[in-house]
Design a protein around this motif. Sequence first.
Motif, PDB file in Angstrom:
ATOM      1  N   LYS A 101       0.861  -1.169   0.000  1.00  0.00           N
ATOM      2  CA  LYS A 101       0.000   0.000   0.000  1.00  0.00           C
ATOM      3  C   LYS A 101       0.905   1.229   0.000  1.00  0.00           C
ATOM      4  O   LYS A 101       2.126   1.114   0.062  1.00  0.00           O
ATOM      5  CB  LYS A 101      -0.935  -0.007   1.215  1.00  0.00           C
ATOM      6  N   ARG A 102       0.289   2.413  -0.045  1.00  0.00           N
ATOM      7  CA  ARG A 102       1.103   3.613  -0.141  1.00  0.00           C
ATOM      8  C   ARG A 102       2.105   3.705   1.012  1.00  0.00           C
ATOM      9  O   ARG A 102       3.295   3.974   0.808  1.00  0.00           O
ATOM     10  CB  ARG A 102       0.214   4.862  -0.149  1.00  0.00           C
ATOM     11  N   GLU A 103       1.637   3.462   2.225  1.00  0.00           N
ATOM     12  CA  GLU A 103       2.497   3.622   3.407  1.00  0.00           C
ATOM     13  C   GLU A 103       3.628   2.601   3.415  1.00  0.00           C
ATOM     14  O   GLU A 103       4.785   2.941   3.706  1.00  0.00           O
ATOM     15  CB  GLU A 103       1.660   3.499   4.678  1.00  0.00           C
ATOM     16  N   SER A 104       3.317   1.336   3.115  1.00  0.00           N
ATOM     17  CA  SER A 104       4.365   0.318   3.132  1.00  0.00           C
ATOM     18  C   SER A 104       5.337   0.506   1.969  1.00  0.00           C
ATOM     19  O   SER A 104       6.529   0.189   2.086  1.00  0.00           O
ATOM     20  CB  SER A 104       3.753  -1.088   3.104  1.00  0.00           C
ATOM     21  N   ILE A 130      -4.982  -3.020 -11.095  1.00  0.00           N
ATOM     22  CA  ILE A 130      -6.067  -3.578 -11.903  1.00  0.00           C
ATOM     23  C   ILE A 130      -7.311  -2.703 -11.768  1.00  0.00           C
ATOM     24  O   ILE A 130      -7.952  -2.350 -12.757  1.00  0.00           O
ATOM     25  CB  ILE A 130      -6.381  -5.023 -11.449  1.00  0.00           C
ATOM     26  N   ALA A 131      -7.638  -2.345 -10.539  1.00  0.00           N
ATOM     27  CA  ALA A 131      -8.888  -1.630 -10.260  1.00  0.00           C
ATOM     28  C   ALA A 131      -8.776  -0.122 -10.414  1.00  0.00           C
ATOM     29  O   ALA A 131      -9.803   0.567 -10.475  1.00  0.00           O
ATOM     30  CB  ALA A 131      -9.361  -1.957  -8.847  1.00  0.00           C
ATOM     31  N   ASN A 132      -7.568   0.391 -10.509  1.00  0.00           N
ATOM     32  CA  ASN A 132      -7.360   1.843 -10.570  1.00  0.00           C
ATOM     33  C   ASN A 132      -6.380   2.171 -11.692  1.00  0.00           C
ATOM     34  O   ASN A 132      -5.162   2.202 -11.478  1.00  0.00           O
ATOM     35  CB  ASN A 132      -6.819   2.365  -9.237  1.00  0.00           C
ATOM     36  N   PRO A 133      -6.870   2.403 -12.899  1.00  0.00           N
ATOM     37  CA  PRO A 133      -5.966   2.684 -14.011  1.00  0.00           C
ATOM     38  C   PRO A 133      -5.111   3.929 -13.773  1.00  0.00           C
ATOM     39  O   PRO A 133      -4.025   4.045 -14.334  1.00  0.00           O
ATOM     40  CB  PRO A 133      -6.912   2.872 -15.200  1.00  0.00           C
ATOM     41  N   ASP A 134      -5.602   4.824 -12.925  1.00  0.00           N
ATOM     42  CA  ASP A 134      -4.860   6.043 -12.582  1.00  0.00           C
ATOM     43  C   ASP A 134      -4.211   5.919 -11.199  1.00  0.00           C
ATOM     44  O   ASP A 134      -4.102   6.906 -10.469  1.00  0.00           O
ATOM     45  CB  ASP A 134      -5.796   7.255 -12.613  1.00  0.00           C
ATOM     46  N   ARG A 137      -3.687   8.624  -7.967  1.00  0.00           N
ATOM     47  CA  ARG A 137      -4.460   8.432  -6.732  1.00  0.00           C
ATOM     48  C   ARG A 137      -3.526   8.323  -5.523  1.00  0.00           C
ATOM     49  O   ARG A 137      -3.811   8.878  -4.454  1.00  0.00           O
ATOM     50  CB  ARG A 137      -5.333   7.187  -6.841  1.00  0.00           C
ATOM     51  N   LEU A 138      -2.424   7.617  -5.681  1.00  0.00           N
ATOM     52  CA  LEU A 138      -1.476   7.509  -4.573  1.00  0.00           C
ATOM     53  C   LEU A 138      -0.822   8.856  -4.284  1.00  0.00           C
ATOM     54  O   LEU A 138      -0.639   9.232  -3.119  1.00  0.00           O
ATOM     55  CB  LEU A 138      -0.407   6.465  -4.906  1.00  0.00           C
ATOM     56  N   ARG A 139      -0.467   9.572  -5.341  1.00  0.00           N
ATOM     57  CA  ARG A 139       0.188  10.869  -5.148  1.00  0.00           C
ATOM     58  C   ARG A 139      -0.715  11.842  -4.402  1.00  0.00           C
ATOM     59  O   ARG A 139      -0.266  12.545  -3.497  1.00  0.00           O
ATOM     60  CB  ARG A 139       0.587  11.456  -6.508  1.00  0.00           C
ATOM     61  N   ARG A 140      -2.005  11.857  -4.758  1.00  0.00           N
ATOM     62  CA  ARG A 140      -2.949  12.796  -4.141  1.00  0.00           C
ATOM     63  C   ARG A 140      -3.691  12.209  -2.946  1.00  0.00           C
ATOM     64  O   ARG A 140      -4.547  12.859  -2.364  1.00  0.00           O
ATOM     65  CB  ARG A 140      -3.955  13.254  -5.206  1.00  0.00           C
ATOM     66  N   LYS A 141      -3.354  10.975  -2.596  1.00  0.00           N
ATOM     67  CA  LYS A 141      -3.992  10.270  -1.470  1.00  0.00           C
ATOM     68  C   LYS A 141      -5.506  10.209  -1.645  1.00  0.00           C
ATOM     69  O   LYS A 141      -6.281  10.451  -0.710  1.00  0.00           O
ATOM     70  CB  LYS A 141      -3.620  10.931  -0.137  1.00  0.00           C
ATOM     71  N   LEU A 142      -5.906   9.835  -2.849  1.00  0.00           N
ATOM     72  CA  LEU A 142      -7.325   9.711  -3.177  1.00  0.00           C
ATOM     73  C   LEU A 142      -7.821   8.295  -2.855  1.00  0.00           C
ATOM     74  O   LEU A 142      -7.030   7.355  -2.812  1.00  0.00           O
ATOM     75  CB  LEU A 142      -7.536   9.988  -4.669  1.00  0.00           C
TER      76      LEU A 142
END
Length: 369
Positions: free
Chosen positions: A302-305, A325-329, A333-338
């Motif tokens: 995940k982002r934190e790990s 797979i579930a998030n093409p972007d 999303r990780l960069r903006r913590k979405l």
Amino acid sequence: MSKLFTPVKVGPYELAHRVVLAPLTRMRAEDGARPGRLMAEYYAQRTSAGALLIGEATIAAPDGNGYLGAPGLYDDSQIAGWREVTDAVRERGGKIFLQLYHAGRQSNAELQPEGRRPVGPSEVLHGGVAYTRAGWIPNTPNRALEIDEIAAIVESFRTAAERGVKAGFDGVELHAANGYLFDQFLQDGSNKRTDAYGGSFENRARFLMEATRAVISVWGSNKVAVRLGPSGSWGDMSDSDPVGLFTYAAAELARLDLAYLHLIEPRIAGNVEDESRDPNPVAAQTIRQHYAGTIIAAGGFKRESAEAVLADGDADLVAFGRDFIANPDLPERLRRKLPLNRYDRPTFFGGTEVGYTDYPFYEEETVSA
């Protein structure tokens, strides 16, 4: 500042961030193991400028498949479809490595030329499964390869790598994990040979090293990579001394000046997270002591790990699978913590655009909500 979104160099390539698309078997190739427009759309969706994508396991030899719907590069007819994929990635400013594999004993006679038995280093019964027109079914018991046949498979990887050049890839990764043929030779639970390809660490790693050097002869070392799964048990794999084996393999690969070494953390079995395993990055932490080059870590991050393994210096990039797979972007999303879309496991393998190219981007999701 997030290290996950700092630039990094992989081989000769400058990447804008360290979020990598993991190689994900999706089984959407068309007849003849040819990529089609749906595959091109899938990879294009997951390309961000300056990103690295690793293509799904691609069959290197006619007898190397374990999954109906997997793509190949063992025949010239498969080049054009892959060229459509690589062009789509390049148009969006990304880089894509070809992952080559041979399923070895992880196959069924239905997937083999003329219905022959699958091959492996030794005849060892196991409980693996293959995907055929009848769905997931038990593997056909394999036969042991003769030494001259091993040389022929090495040559298959070299010629598949040549096709990868024509198909427009940026590099090649050899899949030596997940219970496939290289892994079967490496681990002594599946390798009972007494010749030059069995017994010692050096002998069991010989096939992998020969194939890696063969691919390097086509691409050059800084565009070639290897994926390992230390302590991997998928496909009934096992070894009596996994730490000794995989640190030896890593040290030998370090001599080749590869683009990167790709490591699967042992908490992932197949595509399922094993909650009984250590949640910390055991593989990367151990291998880093024997491999000073670029390391990509994969397996349930995940982002934190991901930030943690980068901060500790055990890996240089992190590959994401199920969330990609579930998030093409996913990088954005990780960069903006979405928030992330949830993945739909039943649509992972085979099928249509459902669960493949129909996951929404964040803006689409918010508009439709």
